[in-house]
Motif scaffolding. Sequence first.
Motif, mmCIF file in Angstrom:
data_model
loop_
_atom_site.group_PDB
_atom_site.id
_atom_site.type_symbol
_atom_site.label_atom_id
_atom_site.label_comp_id
_atom_site.label_asym_id
_atom_site.label_seq_id
_atom_site.Cartn_x
_atom_site.Cartn_y
_atom_site.Cartn_z
ATOM 1 N N GLU A 37 42.751 28.150 -4.185
ATOM 2 C CA GLU A 37 43.845 29.115 -3.510
ATOM 3 C C GLU A 37 43.980 28.697 -1.995
ATOM 4 O O GLU A 37 43.017 28.392 -1.526
ATOM 5 C CB GLU A 37 43.099 30.439 -3.508
ATOM 6 C CG GLU A 37 44.330 31.469 -2.972
ATOM 7 C CD GLU A 37 43.611 32.807 -3.073
ATOM 8 O OE1 GLU A 37 44.357 33.657 -2.812
ATOM 9 O OE2 GLU A 37 42.449 33.141 -3.423
ATOM 10 N N ALA A 38 45.499 28.824 -1.758
ATOM 11 C CA ALA A 38 45.858 28.401 -0.350
ATOM 12 C C ALA A 38 46.825 29.388 -0.222
ATOM 13 O O ALA A 38 47.620 29.933 -0.964
ATOM 14 C CB ALA A 38 46.307 26.994 -0.307
ATOM 15 N N THR A 39 47.052 29.681 1.122
ATOM 16 C CA THR A 39 48.190 30.570 1.593
ATOM 17 C C THR A 39 48.731 29.951 2.524
ATOM 18 O O THR A 39 48.178 29.105 3.742
ATOM 19 C CB THR A 39 47.522 31.886 2.402
ATOM 20 O OG1 THR A 39 46.656 32.617 1.221
ATOM 21 C CG2 THR A 39 48.483 32.803 2.600
ATOM 22 N N VAL A 45 52.802 33.298 1.509
ATOM 23 C CA VAL A 45 52.994 32.928 -0.042
ATOM 24 C C VAL A 45 51.580 32.238 -0.432
ATOM 25 O O VAL A 45 51.180 31.246 0.092
ATOM 26 C CB VAL A 45 53.998 32.026 -0.176
ATOM 27 C CG1 VAL A 45 54.025 31.687 -1.666
ATOM 28 C CG2 VAL A 45 55.209 32.691 -0.007
ATOM 29 N N SER A 46 50.756 32.966 -1.511
ATOM 30 C CA SER A 46 49.732 32.374 -2.051
ATOM 31 C C SER A 46 50.010 31.209 -3.108
ATOM 32 O O SER A 46 50.945 31.680 -3.819
ATOM 33 C CB SER A 46 48.629 33.431 -2.716
ATOM 34 O OG SER A 46 48.239 34.008 -1.770
ATOM 35 N N ARG A 47 49.358 30.112 -3.249
ATOM 36 C CA ARG A 47 49.691 29.077 -4.163
ATOM 37 C C ARG A 47 48.359 28.550 -4.624
ATOM 38 O O ARG A 47 47.089 28.618 -3.862
ATOM 39 C CB ARG A 47 50.320 28.130 -3.555
ATOM 40 C CG ARG A 47 51.875 28.551 -3.182
ATOM 41 C CD ARG A 47 52.661 27.326 -2.973
ATOM 42 N NE ARG A 47 54.122 27.673 -2.776
ATOM 43 C CZ ARG A 47 54.972 27.074 -1.926
ATOM 44 N NH1 ARG A 47 54.662 26.251 -1.012
ATOM 45 N NH2 ARG A 47 56.140 27.789 -1.920
ATOM 46 N N ALA A 48 48.466 27.984 -5.688
ATOM 47 C CA ALA A 48 47.141 27.178 -6.335
ATOM 48 C C ALA A 48 47.470 25.857 -5.892
ATOM 49 O O ALA A 48 48.510 25.216 -6.052
ATOM 50 C CB ALA A 48 47.277 27.196 -7.889
ATOM 51 N N VAL A 49 46.179 24.933 -5.186
ATOM 52 C CA VAL A 49 46.681 23.667 -4.738
ATOM 53 C C VAL A 49 45.553 22.903 -5.273
ATOM 54 O O VAL A 49 44.438 23.198 -5.579
ATOM 55 C CB VAL A 49 46.162 24.021 -3.319
ATOM 56 C CG1 VAL A 49 46.429 22.393 -2.685
ATOM 57 C CG2 VAL A 49 47.383 24.671 -2.480
ATOM 58 N N HIS A 74 58.146 25.972 -17.767
ATOM 59 C CA HIS A 74 57.519 26.788 -18.840
ATOM 60 C C HIS A 74 56.927 27.956 -18.082
ATOM 61 O O HIS A 74 56.173 27.671 -17.272
ATOM 62 C CB HIS A 74 56.659 26.154 -20.043
ATOM 63 C CG HIS A 74 56.225 27.031 -21.092
ATOM 64 N ND1 HIS A 74 55.405 27.946 -20.660
ATOM 65 C CD2 HIS A 74 56.779 27.077 -22.367
ATOM 66 C CE1 HIS A 74 55.307 28.655 -22.233
ATOM 67 N NE2 HIS A 74 56.265 28.115 -23.113
ATOM 68 N N PRO A 75 57.138 29.309 -18.437
ATOM 69 C CA PRO A 75 56.532 30.369 -17.740
ATOM 70 C C PRO A 75 55.059 30.496 -17.589
ATOM 71 O O PRO A 75 54.293 31.132 -16.946
ATOM 72 C CB PRO A 75 57.075 31.812 -18.535
ATOM 73 C CG PRO A 75 57.632 31.167 -19.676
ATOM 74 C CD PRO A 75 57.898 29.703 -19.595
ATOM 75 N N HIS A 76 54.343 29.649 -18.648
ATOM 76 C CA HIS A 76 52.961 29.669 -18.687
ATOM 77 C C HIS A 76 52.200 28.204 -18.168
ATOM 78 O O HIS A 76 51.092 28.073 -18.292
ATOM 79 C CB HIS A 76 52.415 29.824 -20.173
ATOM 80 C CG HIS A 76 52.801 31.042 -20.821
ATOM 81 N ND1 HIS A 76 52.464 32.469 -20.155
ATOM 82 C CD2 HIS A 76 53.864 31.610 -21.523
ATOM 83 C CE1 HIS A 76 52.786 33.540 -20.800
ATOM 84 N NE2 HIS A 76 53.938 32.939 -21.761
ATOM 85 N N ILE A 77 53.037 27.561 -17.255
ATOM 86 C CA ILE A 77 52.825 26.228 -16.687
ATOM 87 C C ILE A 77 52.749 26.283 -15.443
ATOM 88 O O ILE A 77 54.056 26.503 -15.071
ATOM 89 C CB ILE A 77 53.146 24.976 -17.353
ATOM 90 C CG1 ILE A 77 52.832 25.111 -18.935
ATOM 91 C CG2 ILE A 77 52.892 23.931 -16.766
ATOM 92 C CD1 ILE A 77 53.631 23.864 -19.854
ATOM 93 N N VAL A 78 51.831 26.026 -14.594
ATOM 94 C CA VAL A 78 52.271 26.083 -12.950
ATOM 95 C C VAL A 78 53.135 25.092 -12.758
ATOM 96 O O VAL A 78 53.425 24.019 -13.191
ATOM 97 C CB VAL A 78 50.696 25.521 -12.403
ATOM 98 C CG1 VAL A 78 51.138 25.352 -10.827
ATOM 99 C CG2 VAL A 78 49.879 26.447 -12.601
#
Length: 83
Positions: A37-39, A45-49, A74-78
Amino acid sequence: GAHRGDFLEFFVSGESFASAYSVGDKIGEGGFGKVFEATHKVLGVSRAVKRLKKTSSRVELRKNELSALLALDHPHIVKLVEY
């Protein structure tokens, strides 16, 4: 527009990753690297890194993964937003 597999010029929000983001806890791990997790320090904004392992034998695999992520919507893919 982009075509499947094209590498685009991505927005870079700082001189370095560390200057733009604060990294938090590890939230996952896979064959190519670890996910944290990164901000964003300015936007909040929080993001997955995903931190990729740097080995010369995996350069082509990384390119393939990035090409696949660019092509997916796709809504279920990052979604890949920065590189």
